[in-house]
Design a protein around this motif. Sequence first.
Motif, PDB file in Angstrom:
ATOM      1  N   ARG A 504       0.839  -1.203   0.000  1.00  0.00           N
ATOM      2  CA  ARG A 504       0.000   0.000   0.000  1.00  0.00           C
ATOM      3  C   ARG A 504       0.873   1.252   0.000  1.00  0.00           C
ATOM      4  O   ARG A 504       0.606   2.225  -0.723  1.00  0.00           O
ATOM      5  CB  ARG A 504      -0.895   0.011   1.232  1.00  0.00           C
ATOM      6  N   LEU A 544      -3.571   4.873   5.942  1.00  0.00           N
ATOM      7  CA  LEU A 544      -3.807   4.548   4.533  1.00  0.00           C
ATOM      8  C   LEU A 544      -3.388   3.114   4.204  1.00  0.00           C
ATOM      9  O   LEU A 544      -4.051   2.428   3.422  1.00  0.00           O
ATOM     10  CB  LEU A 544      -3.035   5.519   3.639  1.00  0.00           C
ATOM     11  N   ARG A 547      -6.053   0.580   6.208  1.00  0.00           N
ATOM     12  CA  ARG A 547      -7.509   0.783   6.135  1.00  0.00           C
ATOM     13  C   ARG A 547      -8.157  -0.289   5.259  1.00  0.00           C
ATOM     14  O   ARG A 547      -7.845  -0.422   4.070  1.00  0.00           O
ATOM     15  CB  ARG A 547      -7.780   2.159   5.542  1.00  0.00           C
ATOM     16  N   LEU A 549      -7.696  -3.290   4.910  1.00  0.00           N
ATOM     17  CA  LEU A 549      -6.802  -4.263   4.283  1.00  0.00           C
ATOM     18  C   LEU A 549      -7.171  -5.683   4.698  1.00  0.00           C
ATOM     19  O   LEU A 549      -7.173  -6.599   3.867  1.00  0.00           O
ATOM     20  CB  LEU A 549      -5.343  -3.961   4.651  1.00  0.00           C
ATOM     21  N   ILE A 607      -9.607  10.214   3.196  1.00  0.00           N
ATOM     22  CA  ILE A 607      -8.743   9.036   3.327  1.00  0.00           C
ATOM     23  C   ILE A 607      -9.308   7.880   2.516  1.00  0.00           C
ATOM     24  O   ILE A 607      -8.585   7.200   1.778  1.00  0.00           O
ATOM     25  CB  ILE A 607      -8.592   8.661   4.816  1.00  0.00           C
ATOM     26  N   ASP A 608     -10.600   7.659   2.629  1.00  0.00           N
ATOM     27  CA  ASP A 608     -11.224   6.570   1.880  1.00  0.00           C
ATOM     28  C   ASP A 608     -11.048   6.756   0.373  1.00  0.00           C
ATOM     29  O   ASP A 608     -10.856   5.781  -0.362  1.00  0.00           O
ATOM     30  CB  ASP A 608     -12.710   6.479   2.224  1.00  0.00           C
ATOM     31  N   VAL A 611      -7.513   5.732  -0.470  1.00  0.00           N
ATOM     32  CA  VAL A 611      -7.398   4.278  -0.341  1.00  0.00           C
ATOM     33  C   VAL A 611      -8.009   3.595  -1.559  1.00  0.00           C
ATOM     34  O   VAL A 611      -7.435   2.657  -2.119  1.00  0.00           O
ATOM     35  CB  VAL A 611      -8.077   3.790   0.956  1.00  0.00           C
ATOM     36  N   GLU A 612      -9.166   4.062  -1.988  1.00  0.00           N
ATOM     37  CA  GLU A 612      -9.815   3.466  -3.150  1.00  0.00           C
ATOM     38  C   GLU A 612      -8.950   3.603  -4.399  1.00  0.00           C
ATOM     39  O   GLU A 612      -8.895   2.698  -5.235  1.00  0.00           O
ATOM     40  CB  GLU A 612     -11.179   4.117  -3.377  1.00  0.00           C
ATOM     41  N   ALA A 615      -5.803   1.048  -3.799  1.00  0.00           N
ATOM     42  CA  ALA A 615      -6.012  -0.309  -3.291  1.00  0.00           C
ATOM     43  C   ALA A 615      -5.681  -1.374  -4.321  1.00  0.00           C
ATOM     44  O   ALA A 615      -4.968  -2.350  -4.021  1.00  0.00           O
ATOM     45  CB  ALA A 615      -7.450  -0.464  -2.801  1.00  0.00           C
TER      46      ALA A 615
END
Length: 816
Positions: A504, A544, A547, A549, A607-608, A611-612, A615
């Motif tokens: 990540r 990050l 999250r 995972l 943050i989401d 992450v998206e 990922a």
Amino acid sequence: MTRRTAVPTSTYRLHLTHAFTLHDAAALVPHLHAIGVDWVYASPIQEVPAGATHGYHVVDPDRVNPELGGEEGLAALRAAVDAHDMGLVLDIVPNHMAASPDNPWWADLLARGPASPHARTFDVDFDAGPLVLPVLGTSVEQAIADGDLRVEDGMLVHHELRLPLAPDTDIDAPVEQVLAQQHYALHEWQHGEQILNWRRFFAVNELAGLRVEEPQVFDAVHATILRWVDEGTVDGLRIDHIDGLRDPAGYLETLRDRIGEDRWLVVEKIVESGELLPPGWPVDGTTGYEVNAALQSWLTDPSGHQALRRAFAQQTGVPLGTRARLARSKLAAMDELFVAEVDRIVALLLPISGGRSEAMLRRGVRYLTAHLHGYRTYVGPEGEPSESDRSAIGAAARAADEAGAPEAVPVAGLLLGDEGRPALLRWQQLTGPAAAKGFEDRLLFRDVALSGLCEVGADAALLDAVWSPDTVTDFLTTRAVRSPLAGTTTSTHDTKRSEDVRARLTALAEVPDAFVDLFEAVSVGSAADAVDGHARWLLLQTVLATRDLEPGEDPAAHRERLVDSTRKALREAALHTTHRDPNEPYEDAVFAWLDTLLADGPASTQIDALVERIAVPAACTSLAQVLLKIAAPGVPDVYRGCETWDGSLTDPDNRRPLDVGRLEKLRDRAETLDPEELRDTWQDGAVKALVTQRALRARRDLSAVFLSTRCETPRVDGTAADHVAALRRTASTDGPLGVPEPGTLPSVVALATRLPLALADGGWPIGEVWDDTVVHVGDVGRVTDVLTDRSLPVVDGRVRLSDAFAILPVALLECM
């Protein structure tokens, strides 16, 4: 090269505790065999204090820890291993034992002092006075006055600590007089560390160094281990902390002589860029931390890494240049943790110093240690120093001189002289701990511009600039020739972040601007104002990286793991809080800011979003790490649970209970579902299980190919050639398995996607994104991708990557 008949094609590291015993390990063996693992790799199994979870502070080397299931549990594991035609390698600890009354050897030493039969077992200097025990939180006088130090039931009691008394102690005398009769002296822990007269493991007061170089100590420490080897209970050994020993070469020669030439033997040893194991060591190689560093480099965007470094320095005030700061960090570690160790070396130098002062010698020792490249030199008790050791010490002296410490030059001369050998042997046991504490446990938690690179096995230069792909492949090619049976790893009990967490973080190097924008966006408000930039940067990357995972992880449990790992990281970094002097109000402020990131709101939403974006590319990098590790020269290890997504942070987080049911379920999904479906449902981790088990099985089936001395980089052409990491393995006549006709075996080409985000904009880099890119496989008639069980077209000795990567971003081609 000696032909070997009993070596692993792969290993699976199990961390054994009271919550996962030898019996549990035995029950897991069918799963390990099913996924292609060849040997089980067990953490230390000798008895440790009750309730301990790491296994490295042995109290009885002749007894299997009863909390692990004892001899019965070991027999059960051996039976399971034999039933599946597998092997067992054991991690052993020759450098130290528990400095605890639970250890009967240590307890006898405390009670009888120099008269104890174990006076020579431990590395204690009784000529310097009673054994120093830094166990008090206050002065002796205050502890007595408070009633915290007293004689009770024939023992000296301090809270939970119960110390044995000398046999002739007058237990009815006042406590002060009782203390005066002992072979040990109690001190406040912070003061006592500075006057220690015995060697520890690093700066751990609970671990006492052993004189394993002495034959009777070697025999006592290894008696049961050697019995297990002789009886066939254990097939190979992993030697912990080889750098801690007084004479590593002599130790390994003795051990090899006792276990035989055919036993697999590897050492836990950090080697820096360009460094090789000393020639002549009778081992198969290291455990492979350096391979992890190489693969991390190969998969990291170098320009993005540099952008993050510049932004990190600007946003946090932490200066650039990890390598330039290494010597200062080692000096700080010595001045805080190893004062007594430096003083013991100075005491050995003083009589041969020609009238030089203690202060001059101390400065010379400190700066020579700080400027040594690598962890140590390897001069033995007898014989002339090797040219490489002389060169390393000379280079350290010159570097120290240039840094303003000319005292290091005469100190180097004294150490290399005939009379300086006792001091040199002692110095060589200091340089490793100084490097480990100054770099691994300080700079790797400070210089966190791209924290995924901050890992055991990396060196300071790598944090400044990752290796080029050519450097990585040259390293792997050389390793195949020199150490085809060395270990290879990407996650261990020592790693600060699991391989998937690091993947990540690697993805962030492809979007440095997005990370910096997010950092600035969440660094506003009173909660952020109370936390320095370093802590915010480190913690944001950790959030990050972890999250969502691990599928289905409870948010409260996730927060608890973040808090525990961040507390440890901040204390290791030692900027505002330390293990020795914790600043709990500051730590609480950091955790309060963490809560603003995790709570529903703008920060969490942003943050989401990032992450998206990263990922899927991170998942691609995880699969690349797995495949390259398995295909690379050496014996790959899978750390417990890492055949699927693992979000572990620094220990003890990576010693959490193993969810065996989940692993078995994912193995079955990988067996029964189409690879394309596994890719599309990648979040559950079954796609990683697929890549792991099919590659491990191929390795087991084609051991002569994967354990050969030949590793090459196949030619890749086309517009996306820079996005490929590729290795070709072929059998060789001079390999450890000695194949007479290597041409009768297929070659294997491993292909992995690097920098996937730039190639596919956050999607899966498969199919036509590879355009005209091809890999040259040579004059072969048939190519099969082992991972997806597909035959691939070959045109003029080339395979299109749009075909190889039609389903997954990795491929393992069997070419006949």
